[in-house]
Design a protein around this motif. Structure first.
Motif, PDB file in Angstrom:
ATOM      1  N   LYS A 254     -24.047 -53.957  73.146  1.00 45.35           N
ATOM      2  CA  LYS A 254     -24.522 -53.446  71.856  1.00 45.35           C
ATOM      3  C   LYS A 254     -25.379 -54.479  71.141  1.00 45.35           C
ATOM      4  O   LYS A 254     -24.985 -55.653  71.035  1.00 45.35           O
ATOM      5  N   PRO A 255     -26.537 -54.071  70.638  1.00 44.13           N
ATOM      6  CA  PRO A 255     -27.391 -55.049  69.948  1.00 44.13           C
ATOM      7  C   PRO A 255     -26.844 -55.433  68.575  1.00 44.13           C
ATOM      8  O   PRO A 255     -26.120 -54.644  67.965  1.00 44.13           O
ATOM      9  N   HIS A 256     -27.172 -56.617  68.104  1.00 40.43           N
ATOM     10  CA  HIS A 256     -26.762 -57.043  66.766  1.00 40.43           C
ATOM     11  C   HIS A 256     -27.426 -56.141  65.730  1.00 40.43           C
ATOM     12  O   HIS A 256     -28.587 -55.754  65.882  1.00 40.43           O
ATOM     13  N   GLU A 257     -26.656 -55.827  64.696  1.00 35.93           N
ATOM     14  CA  GLU A 257     -27.233 -54.958  63.659  1.00 35.93           C
ATOM     15  C   GLU A 257     -28.305 -55.667  62.848  1.00 35.93           C
ATOM     16  O   GLU A 257     -29.271 -55.059  62.399  1.00 35.93           O
ATOM     17  N   THR A 258     -28.122 -56.992  62.679  1.00 46.85           N
ATOM     18  CA  THR A 258     -29.157 -57.756  61.971  1.00 46.85           C
ATOM     19  C   THR A 258     -29.763 -58.746  62.968  1.00 46.85           C
ATOM     20  O   THR A 258     -29.255 -59.853  63.131  1.00 46.85           O
ATOM     21  N   PRO A 259     -30.811 -58.320  63.662  1.00 49.80           N
ATOM     22  CA  PRO A 259     -31.399 -59.199  64.669  1.00 49.80           C
ATOM     23  C   PRO A 259     -31.989 -60.465  64.057  1.00 49.80           C
ATOM     24  O   PRO A 259     -32.365 -60.466  62.881  1.00 49.80           O
ATOM     25  N   MET A 260     -32.039 -61.519  64.865  1.00 45.39           N
ATOM     26  CA  MET A 260     -32.661 -62.763  64.376  1.00 45.39           C
ATOM     27  C   MET A 260     -34.150 -62.538  64.206  1.00 45.39           C
ATOM     28  O   MET A 260     -34.751 -61.754  64.946  1.00 45.39           O
ATOM     29  N   GLN A 261     -34.726 -63.259  63.261  1.00 48.06           N
ATOM     30  CA  GLN A 261     -36.183 -63.167  63.113  1.00 48.06           C
ATOM     31  C   GLN A 261     -36.842 -63.663  64.400  1.00 48.06           C
ATOM     32  O   GLN A 261     -36.314 -64.579  65.053  1.00 48.06           O
ATOM     33  N   GLU A 262     -38.000 -63.112  64.700  1.00 48.08           N
ATOM     34  CA  GLU A 262     -38.645 -63.376  65.994  1.00 48.08           C
ATOM     35  C   GLU A 262     -38.820 -64.871  66.261  1.00 48.08           C
ATOM     36  O   GLU A 262     -38.457 -65.366  67.327  1.00 48.08           O
ATOM     37  N   HIS A 263     -39.341 -65.629  65.280  1.00 47.19           N
ATOM     38  CA  HIS A 263     -39.634 -67.039  65.578  1.00 47.19           C
ATOM     39  C   HIS A 263     -38.345 -67.870  65.682  1.00 47.19           C
ATOM     40  O   HIS A 263     -38.273 -68.823  66.437  1.00 47.19           O
ATOM     41  N   LEU A 264     -37.282 -67.435  64.971  1.00 46.23           N
ATOM     42  CA  LEU A 264     -36.009 -68.166  65.081  1.00 46.23           C
ATOM     43  C   LEU A 264     -35.334 -67.845  66.416  1.00 46.23           C
ATOM     44  O   LEU A 264     -34.700 -68.698  67.037  1.00 46.23           O
ATOM     45  N   HIS A 265     -35.512 -66.592  66.873  1.00 47.44           N
ATOM     46  CA  HIS A 265     -34.973 -66.201  68.173  1.00 47.44           C
ATOM     47  C   HIS A 265     -35.665 -67.002  69.276  1.00 47.44           C
ATOM     48  O   HIS A 265     -35.024 -67.528  70.186  1.00 47.44           O
ATOM     49  N   TRP A 266     -36.970 -67.108  69.162  1.00 49.41           N
ATOM     50  CA  TRP A 266     -37.722 -67.873  70.161  1.00 49.41           C
ATOM     51  C   TRP A 266     -37.229 -69.333  70.174  1.00 49.41           C
ATOM     52  O   TRP A 266     -37.006 -69.912  71.240  1.00 49.41           O
ATOM     53  N   MET A 267     -37.028 -69.887  68.981  1.00 52.47           N
ATOM     54  CA  MET A 267     -36.605 -71.280  68.887  1.00 52.47           C
ATOM     55  C   MET A 267     -35.214 -71.467  69.514  1.00 52.47           C
ATOM     56  O   MET A 267     -34.963 -72.413  70.239  1.00 52.47           O
TER      57      MET A 267
END
Ligand code: GLU
Length: 368
Positions: A254-267
């Motif tokens: 199940k995906p997180h309901e509040t996904p990480m922001q794209e650039h923080l996810h990349w980091m």
């Protein structure tokens, strides 16, 4: 499937499906996957394929060598990649495109954005992107190492809604289903923790690189970006038909309901730390890392060589990892400031240069 409102799917196909016997490519198991791709595209859903198989496909061309020789393995990848691409290409009446990349490409923000642009441009033009790690040029330091994790990085880069990871079993079982008759399939995983990793054991495929563990790592990366992730049996047609009917074909993460922001996810999940800043106890809680500005006085050590804009690890003296962040300072300047005995001078210099880390560019780490 349309009812789920998916717009873009990434499918990861492993070596065992493409080159099952180490004797070149076979379309035997690929037919149902290709049919699924055709059906999905006809519904207006974009598809990106991450395909392993270059080494396994090329192995038969080197009868006197083994994969344990690195140079031979790279040559197998170079020769097998063309065979693998042509096998996929023959299954479609629309164009395909090859993208070969390394972790070195993905963790460099400029090249990462360039890869994203290429994927989107291919999709806009109806071309199926087929990605693989560029095994011929990778070194240990530069490679992702397995296409499960690579597919999750690509799913994030491609802003996919779904990641389908094909396996040789029906999904994640609580025990190894090859050795335990009473193993139970988990249909839904809402939280990936140590107990989930423990179920994966160390099972690996004879042909590819990944096992269940790398599939769970991939799922962890993808769900934190808000991507529905499924592990399903790629050797059977049934899971693909189930997906088309809107059913769960294996294990759904199940995906997180509040996904990480794209650039923080990349980091957090794609870039590697080029160096690290060791902070004192006055900066001890992960929350501090985001709410409080890091000052030179709190820095105990600066390790590694990094430039302005590089990703760094912020950790405590005892090794606890607090955060990954984009550094606004080079390691050279940061060491100089942190090493100043004259704190007034150091503070003035820092004040002039600006924050060491901006609160918008810091990603807290859960693992300690
Ligand atoms: N990139 C490798 C190949 O094409 C496969 C890596 C993996 O099996 O995950 O052979």
């Amino acid at each position: 499937m349309q009812s789920r409102n998916w717009k873009r799917i990434v499918i990861k196909v492993g070596s065992a499906l493409i080159a099952p016997n180490n004797s070149g490519c076979s379309s035997h198991y690929l037919l149902s996957i290709a049919q699924f791709i055709v059906r999905v595209r006809s519904m207006g859903i974009d598809v990106v394929l991450v395909s392993s198989g270059s080494v396994a496909a090329g192995a038969h061309l080197f009868p006197n060598d083994t994969k344990s020789n690195i140079a031979t393995k790279k040559a197998m990848a170079a020769a097998g990649q063309t065979e693998m691409m042509s096998t996929w290409d023959k299954l479609f009446d629309f164009p395909t495109a090859q993208i070969l990349l390394t972790h070195g490409d993905l963790r460099d923000r400029e090249r990462y954005v360039s890869i994203k642009d290429t994927i989107f441009t291919l999709l806009d033009n109806g071309i199926l992107p087929i990605l693989n790690e560029n095994d011929t040029v990778t070194t240990d330091k530069l490679k992702v190492g397995d296409n499960d994790n690579l597919s999750a990085m690509i799913a994030s880069a491609a802003d996919a809604d779904v990641l389908l990871i094909c396996s040789d079993v029906d999904g994640l079982y609580d025990k190894n289903p090859h050795t335990h008759d009473d193993a139970k399939l988990l249909s839904l995983v809402s939280n990936i923790d140590e107990s989930i990793y423990a179920m994966a054991g160390s099972a690996t495929s004879d042909v590819g690189t990944g096992g269940m563990k790398t599939k769970i790592q991939a799922a962890e990366k993808a769900v934190s970006h808000g991507i529905d992730t499924f592990i399903l049996n790629g050797f059977s047609e049934l899971p693909f038909n189930m997906l088309l009917q809107g059913k769960n074909p294996g294990t759904h993460f199940k995906p997180h309901e509040t996904p990480m922001q794209e650039h923080l996810h990349w980091m957090t999940h794609t870039s590697s730390a080029e160096g690290e800043v060791v902070v004192g106890d006055s900066f001890d809680s992960p929350l501090d890392a985001q709410s409080k500005e890091l000052t030179s006085e709190e820095i105990l050590a600066v390790n590694g060589n990094f430039s302005v804009g590089d990703t760094i690890l912020v950790r405590k003296d005892d090794g606890t990892k607090l955060a990954k962040a984009k550094s606004n300072y080079s390691s050279c300047l940061l060491s100089f400031i942190a090493g100043q005995n004259d704190k007034k001078f150091a503070n003035a210099l820092q004040h002039r240069t600006g924050p060491i880390i901006s609160d918008k560019n810091i990603a807290l780490l859960e693992e300690q």
